[in-house]
Design a protein around this motif. Structure first.
Motif, mmCIF file in Angstrom:
data_model
loop_
_atom_site.group_PDB
_atom_site.id
_atom_site.type_symbol
_atom_site.label_atom_id
_atom_site.label_comp_id
_atom_site.label_asym_id
_atom_site.label_seq_id
_atom_site.Cartn_x
_atom_site.Cartn_y
_atom_site.Cartn_z
ATOM 1 N N THR A 36 9.638 7.900 -8.101
ATOM 2 C CA THR A 36 8.069 7.903 -6.873
ATOM 3 C C THR A 36 8.729 7.017 -5.881
ATOM 4 O OG1 THR A 36 6.564 8.159 -9.060
ATOM 5 C CG2 THR A 36 5.765 6.901 -7.185
ATOM 6 N N ILE A 37 8.894 5.820 -5.617
ATOM 7 C CA ILE A 37 9.505 5.033 -4.787
ATOM 8 C C ILE A 37 10.578 5.667 -4.228
ATOM 9 C CG2 ILE A 37 10.656 2.856 -4.016
ATOM 10 C CD1 ILE A 37 9.060 1.038 -6.398
ATOM 11 N N PHE A 38 11.469 5.925 -4.242
ATOM 12 C CA PHE A 38 12.784 6.773 -3.716
ATOM 13 C C PHE A 38 11.915 7.835 -2.928
ATOM 14 C CE2 PHE A 38 15.595 11.047 -3.088
ATOM 15 C CZ PHE A 38 16.840 10.099 -2.553
ATOM 16 N N ASN A 39 11.449 9.047 -3.230
ATOM 17 C CA ASN A 39 10.136 9.888 -2.801
ATOM 18 C C ASN A 39 8.626 9.540 -1.946
ATOM 19 O OD1 ASN A 39 11.647 12.390 -3.685
ATOM 20 N ND2 ASN A 39 10.747 12.118 -5.562
ATOM 21 N N LEU A 40 7.986 8.247 -2.159
ATOM 22 C CA LEU A 40 7.356 7.876 -1.031
ATOM 23 C C LEU A 40 7.241 6.907 -0.891
ATOM 24 C CD1 LEU A 40 4.628 9.137 -3.883
ATOM 25 C CD2 LEU A 40 5.211 10.457 -2.411
ATOM 26 N N GLY A 41 8.406 5.989 -1.411
ATOM 27 C CA GLY A 41 8.629 4.382 -0.721
ATOM 28 C C GLY A 41 7.167 4.037 -1.254
ATOM 29 N N PHE A 42 6.081 3.108 -0.507
ATOM 30 C CA PHE A 42 5.615 1.779 -1.089
ATOM 31 C C PHE A 42 4.366 1.995 -0.774
ATOM 32 C CE2 PHE A 42 9.455 -0.028 -1.579
ATOM 33 C CZ PHE A 42 9.569 -0.893 -2.812
ATOM 34 N N PRO A 43 3.168 3.936 -1.127
ATOM 35 C CA PRO A 43 2.158 3.414 -0.994
ATOM 36 C C PRO A 43 1.141 2.670 -1.168
ATOM 37 C CG PRO A 43 2.935 5.272 -2.559
ATOM 38 C CD PRO A 43 3.723 4.338 -1.464
ATOM 39 N N ASP A 44 -0.095 2.579 -0.691
ATOM 40 C CA ASP A 44 -1.294 1.890 -1.386
ATOM 41 C C ASP A 44 -1.839 1.806 -2.676
ATOM 42 O OD1 ASP A 44 -1.270 0.250 1.444
ATOM 43 O OD2 ASP A 44 -2.656 1.686 2.482
ATOM 44 N N ASN A 45 -1.517 3.612 -3.030
ATOM 45 C CA ASN A 45 -1.929 3.597 -4.482
ATOM 46 C C ASN A 45 -0.616 3.536 -5.594
ATOM 47 O OD1 ASN A 45 -1.207 5.876 -3.003
ATOM 48 N ND2 ASN A 45 -2.890 7.310 -4.063
ATOM 49 N N LEU A 46 0.241 3.144 -4.274
ATOM 50 C CA LEU A 46 2.021 3.361 -5.950
ATOM 51 C C LEU A 46 1.704 3.252 -7.156
ATOM 52 C CD1 LEU A 46 4.856 3.790 -5.988
ATOM 53 C CD2 LEU A 46 5.075 1.207 -5.510
ATOM 54 N N LEU A 47 0.754 2.055 -7.424
ATOM 55 C CA LEU A 47 0.700 2.001 -9.030
ATOM 56 C C LEU A 47 -0.475 3.338 -9.386
ATOM 57 C CD1 LEU A 47 0.701 -0.037 -11.714
ATOM 58 C CD2 LEU A 47 -1.624 -0.665 -11.151
ATOM 59 N N GLN A 48 -1.172 3.901 -9.542
ATOM 60 C CA GLN A 48 -2.024 4.903 -10.075
ATOM 61 C C GLN A 48 -0.593 6.165 -9.525
ATOM 62 O OE1 GLN A 48 -5.036 6.253 -7.058
ATOM 63 N NE2 GLN A 48 -5.697 7.672 -8.704
ATOM 64 N N ILE A 49 -0.041 6.317 -8.713
ATOM 65 C CA ILE A 49 1.262 7.984 -9.075
ATOM 66 C C ILE A 49 1.603 7.448 -9.700
ATOM 67 C CG2 ILE A 49 2.172 9.059 -7.404
ATOM 68 C CD1 ILE A 49 1.288 8.148 -4.319
ATOM 69 N N TRP A 50 1.889 5.991 -9.797
ATOM 70 C CA TRP A 50 3.344 6.141 -10.492
ATOM 71 C C TRP A 50 2.966 5.989 -12.191
ATOM 72 C CZ3 TRP A 50 4.322 0.995 -13.356
ATOM 73 C CH2 TRP A 50 5.166 0.402 -14.113
ATOM 74 N N LEU A 51 1.409 5.592 -12.310
ATOM 75 C CA LEU A 51 1.419 4.991 -14.008
ATOM 76 C C LEU A 51 0.959 7.010 -14.206
ATOM 77 C CD1 LEU A 51 -1.382 2.664 -14.076
ATOM 78 C CD2 LEU A 51 1.004 2.612 -14.954
ATOM 79 N N LYS A 52 0.468 7.547 -13.700
ATOM 80 C CA LYS A 52 0.021 9.058 -13.494
ATOM 81 C C LYS A 52 1.425 10.132 -13.879
ATOM 82 C CE LYS A 52 -1.350 13.130 -11.497
ATOM 83 N NZ LYS A 52 -2.691 13.795 -10.732
ATOM 84 N N ALA A 53 2.728 9.528 -13.019
ATOM 85 C CA ALA A 53 3.725 9.981 -12.968
ATOM 86 C C ALA A 53 4.527 9.830 -14.716
ATOM 87 C CB ALA A 53 4.568 10.104 -12.548
ATOM 88 N N TRP A 54 4.124 8.261 -14.562
ATOM 89 C CA TRP A 54 4.829 7.578 -16.420
ATOM 90 C C TRP A 54 4.465 8.562 -17.671
ATOM 91 C CZ3 TRP A 54 4.839 1.801 -17.580
ATOM 92 C CH2 TRP A 54 5.400 1.834 -18.271
#
Length: 81
Positions: free
Chosen positions: A28-46
């Motif tokens: 997620t970080i590799f593809n998007l960097g550190f967006p404001d909603n990183l936690l939400q995106i990461w938890l969905k991917a996880w």
């Protein structure tokens, strides 16, 4: 606590949980960097990654054990006498 007979299932669950969490965060970080909603995106991917990872670990664990047994040398059999 959980009975010893469930060792492989618990091991697979924890392995899949940790590996899917680490990998989904890194990707997620590799593809998007550190967006404001990183936690939400990461938890969905996880959560999606774990749904794939847990059955995959259960399916391939015996094969992996056989491959590792094949490539690992038993030191007690190779020592000079």
């Amino acid at each position: 606590m959980i009975a010893q007979k469930h060792y492989q299932l618990v091991y697979s669950f924890v392995m899949a949980l940790l590996m899917s969490g680490i990998m989904s965060l890194v990707i997620t970080i590799f593809n998007l960097g550190f967006p404001d909603n990183l936690l939400q995106i990461w938890l969905k991917a996880w959560s999606f990654g774990f749904l794939i990872a847990f059955p995959a670990v259960l399916l391939v664990s015996k094969l992996v054990s056989k491959i590792v047994d094949f490539v690992i040398v038993d030191d007690s059999k190779t020592e000079d006498k």
